[in-house]
Design a protein around this motif. Structure first.
Motif, PDB file in Angstrom:
ATOM      1  N   ARG A  20       0.860  -1.177   0.000  1.00 42.95           N
ATOM      2  CA  ARG A  20       0.000   0.000   0.000  1.00 42.95           C
ATOM      3  C   ARG A  20       0.893   1.223   0.000  1.00 42.95           C
ATOM      4  NH1 ARG A  20      -2.878   1.537   3.606  1.00 42.95           N
ATOM      5  NH2 ARG A  20      -4.992   1.775   2.784  1.00 42.95           N
ATOM      6  N   CYS A  21       0.460   2.265  -0.692  1.00 45.19           N
ATOM      7  CA  CYS A  21       1.273   3.480  -0.755  1.00 45.19           C
ATOM      8  C   CYS A  21       0.341   4.683  -0.798  1.00 45.19           C
ATOM      9  CB  CYS A  21       2.171   3.454  -1.998  1.00 45.19           C
ATOM     10  SG  CYS A  21       3.253   4.887  -2.156  1.00 45.19           S
ATOM     11  N   GLY A  70     -10.866   3.174  -9.029  1.00 43.19           N
ATOM     12  CA  GLY A  70     -10.513   4.536  -8.668  1.00 43.19           C
ATOM     13  C   GLY A  70      -9.185   4.570  -7.934  1.00 43.19           C
ATOM     14  N   GLU A  71      -8.770   5.772  -7.548  1.00 41.74           N
ATOM     15  CA  GLU A  71      -7.510   5.940  -6.814  1.00 41.74           C
ATOM     16  C   GLU A  71      -7.567   5.168  -5.505  1.00 41.74           C
ATOM     17  OE1 GLU A  71      -4.917   7.612  -7.866  1.00 41.74           O
ATOM     18  OE2 GLU A  71      -5.637   9.069  -9.360  1.00 41.74           O
ATOM     19  N   SER A  72      -6.448   4.499  -5.165  1.00 45.34           N
ATOM     20  CA  SER A  72      -6.376   3.798  -3.888  1.00 45.34           C
ATOM     21  C   SER A  72      -4.926   3.530  -3.542  1.00 45.34           C
ATOM     22  CB  SER A  72      -7.128   2.460  -3.958  1.00 45.34           C
ATOM     23  OG  SER A  72      -6.427   1.520  -4.766  1.00 45.34           O
ATOM     24  N   PRO A  73      -4.605   3.396  -2.246  1.00 45.28           N
ATOM     25  CA  PRO A  73      -3.235   3.053  -1.841  1.00 45.28           C
ATOM     26  C   PRO A  73      -2.799   1.704  -2.412  1.00 45.28           C
ATOM     27  CG  PRO A  73      -4.487   3.887   0.038  1.00 45.28           C
ATOM     28  CD  PRO A  73      -5.465   3.688  -1.076  1.00 45.28           C
ATOM     29  N   GLU A  74      -3.760   0.793  -2.602  1.00 44.77           N
ATOM     30  CA  GLU A  74      -3.422  -0.522  -3.158  1.00 44.77           C
ATOM     31  C   GLU A  74      -2.997  -0.403  -4.617  1.00 44.77           C
ATOM     32  OE1 GLU A  74      -5.691  -0.988   0.443  1.00 44.77           O
ATOM     33  OE2 GLU A  74      -6.163   0.135  -1.381  1.00 44.77           O
ATOM     34  N   LEU A  75      -3.705   0.437  -5.377  1.00 43.44           N
ATOM     35  CA  LEU A  75      -3.362   0.625  -6.790  1.00 43.44           C
ATOM     36  C   LEU A  75      -1.989   1.269  -6.931  1.00 43.44           C
ATOM     37  CD1 LEU A  75      -4.662   0.233  -9.634  1.00 43.44           C
ATOM     38  CD2 LEU A  75      -5.375   2.628  -9.492  1.00 43.44           C
ATOM     39  N   THR A  76      -1.718   2.291  -6.147  1.00 44.95           N
ATOM     40  CA  THR A  76      -0.406   2.937  -6.178  1.00 44.95           C
ATOM     41  C   THR A  76       0.682   1.983  -5.701  1.00 44.95           C
ATOM     42  OG1 THR A  76      -1.440   5.082  -5.750  1.00 44.95           O
ATOM     43  CG2 THR A  76       0.922   4.918  -5.374  1.00 44.95           C
ATOM     44  N   GLY A  77       0.377   1.204  -4.675  1.00 42.41           N
ATOM     45  CA  GLY A  77       1.366   0.258  -4.163  1.00 42.41           C
ATOM     46  C   GLY A  77       1.754  -0.787  -5.184  1.00 42.41           C
ATOM     47  N   ALA A  78       0.754  -1.323  -5.902  1.00 39.12           N
ATOM     48  CA  ALA A  78       1.015  -2.391  -6.862  1.00 39.12           C
ATOM     49  C   ALA A  78       1.687  -1.895  -8.133  1.00 39.12           C
ATOM     50  CB  ALA A  78      -0.285  -3.109  -7.209  1.00 39.12           C
ATOM     51  N   ASN A  79       1.273  -0.722  -8.621  1.00 39.25           N
ATOM     52  CA  ASN A  79       1.724  -0.271  -9.939  1.00 39.25           C
ATOM     53  C   ASN A  79       2.831   0.768  -9.913  1.00 39.25           C
ATOM     54  OD1 ASN A  79      -0.182  -1.979 -11.010  1.00 39.25           O
ATOM     55  ND2 ASN A  79      -1.682  -0.375 -11.425  1.00 39.25           N
ATOM     56  N   ALA A  80       3.141   1.314  -8.743  1.00 40.89           N
ATOM     57  CA  ALA A  80       4.191   2.329  -8.674  1.00 40.89           C
ATOM     58  C   ALA A  80       5.260   2.007  -7.627  1.00 40.89           C
ATOM     59  CB  ALA A  80       3.577   3.700  -8.376  1.00 40.89           C
ATOM     60  N   LEU A  81       4.834   1.630  -6.401  1.00 38.78           N
ATOM     61  CA  LEU A  81       5.818   1.311  -5.365  1.00 38.78           C
ATOM     62  C   LEU A  81       6.488  -0.043  -5.619  1.00 38.78           C
ATOM     63  CD1 LEU A  81       7.237   1.957  -2.704  1.00 38.78           C
ATOM     64  CD2 LEU A  81       5.261   0.970  -1.498  1.00 38.78           C
ATOM     65  N   LEU A  82       5.707  -1.043  -6.000  1.00 37.47           N
ATOM     66  CA  LEU A  82       6.280  -2.369  -6.229  1.00 37.47           C
ATOM     67  C   LEU A  82       7.382  -2.367  -7.282  1.00 37.47           C
ATOM     68  CD1 LEU A  82       6.373  -5.424  -5.765  1.00 37.47           C
ATOM     69  CD2 LEU A  82       4.521  -5.638  -7.446  1.00 37.47           C
ATOM     70  N   PRO A  83       7.211  -1.730  -8.453  1.00 33.20           N
ATOM     71  CA  PRO A  83       8.305  -1.704  -9.423  1.00 33.20           C
ATOM     72  C   PRO A  83       9.596  -1.133  -8.845  1.00 33.20           C
ATOM     73  CG  PRO A  83       6.289  -0.944 -10.450  1.00 33.20           C
ATOM     74  CD  PRO A  83       5.995  -1.083  -8.981  1.00 33.20           C
TER      75      PRO A  83
END
Length: 303
Positions: A20-21, A70-83
């Motif tokens: 999560r991010c 929609g926007e969510s910490p899970e979406l940011t975590g998976a597609n931006a923080l994880l890479p």
């Protein structure tokens, strides 16, 4: 995995940590990733670092492929923080190259997608993928020789993918239509061609650009719908299609972007999207087209 195993190459599957991010900018996400990587007590990073040890290439195919969310910490975590975590862990493990799968959706409604750093995301999903690209640019700015490569995947279809099954149902229905004259190039592509291209990118013996685009498979909008639905689509006046889309995007904006994903799929069905030749064409790494077969297989499965 199937492509690598078919070549008798050693490959290990790694389950990505669920992150999560809360950060909203690429700079903040990159800083969070560096902070996590610097903490010896962080289990997710330590696990990635351990399983990457001894690997030559790491391919990050993980993420949330949810264009309608929609926007969510899970979406940011998976597609931006994880890479970012993957790149830092791979660097610590001495991995030669990291290949990260992004999405051509980061360029939004541009007339022709390409390998430039230009981005115009239009939804929560495409923004999360764009941030992922930006974070890797920040972290990989000091590397050379194609150590970190981002592959922009286009509209990828596979026989078991929900988006493909939806495409087959629409293509076989009276809703199947294209904007006249129906000859527009489409970025719809096959999972087979993408897997081949990703593996070739990872194994390439010389430097690879930091950003490459999945090659076009040669079909136009009419050909895609015909292969998916087994019937020729209706041709609609282009002005009518544009009017409907403009109204739809206006309503979606008022509704908090809830309709962005479905509207974009309709836009691609009607108008397609051109793509500029890039590194793959220059390097002679253009896969055998498999899109017709994939769509016909998906159509058969539906029947």
């Amino acid at each position: 995995m199937a492509e690598l195993q078919g070549r008798a190459l050693p490959v290990t599957a790694v389950s990505a940590p669920r992150l999560r991010c809360e950060a909203s900018t690429a700079q903040e996400i990159a800083a969070e990733a560096v902070a996590v990587a610097s903490s010896p007590q962080e289990p997710s990073f330590a696990t990635l670092r351990r399983v990457f040890d001894g690997a030559d290439v790491v391919i990050n195919a993980a993420g949330l492929a949810t264009p309608g969310d929609g926007e969510s910490p899970e979406l940011t975590g998976a597609n931006a923080l994880l890479p970012a975590m993957v790149v830092l862990a791979a660097r610590a493990a001495g991995v030669r190259r990291v290949v990260h799968l992004s999405s051509a959706s980061v360029q939004g409604h541009t007339a022709s997608i390409d390998e430039s750093p230009t981005r115009a995301p239009f939804s929560a999903y495409s923004r999360s993928k764009a941030r992922g690209e930006e974070v890797l640019e920040i972290l990989a700015g000091d590397t050379v020789g194609g150590a970190v490569v981002t592959v922009r995947a286009t509209s990828v279809q596979g026989p078991t993918r929900p988006t493909t099954r939806s495409l087959v149902r629409i293509a076989a229905s009276p809703l199947a239509s294209v904007a006249s004259p129906g000859t527009a190039q489409t970025p719809v592509s096959s999972i087979n061609a993408l897997a081949w291209f990703v593996v070739e990118t990872g194994l390439h013996g010389t430097a690879v650009p930091a950003l490459v685009l999945q090659p076009w498979e040669g079909l136009n909008v009419t050909e895609v719908l015909s292969a998916a639905g087994g019937r020729n689509p209706l041709r609609l006046p282009a002005w009518l299609c544009r009017s409907i889309l403009a109204a739809g995007y206006g309503i979606s904006k008022l509704a908090g972007e809830r309709l962005q994903g479905p509207l974009r799929r309709v836009e691609l069905m009607w108008f397609g999207q051109a793509q500029s030749p890039g590194w793959a064409e220059r390097a002679g790494l253009v896969p055998e087209p498999a899109l017709r077969d994939v769509l016909r297989q998906a159509r058969g499965d539906e029947d």
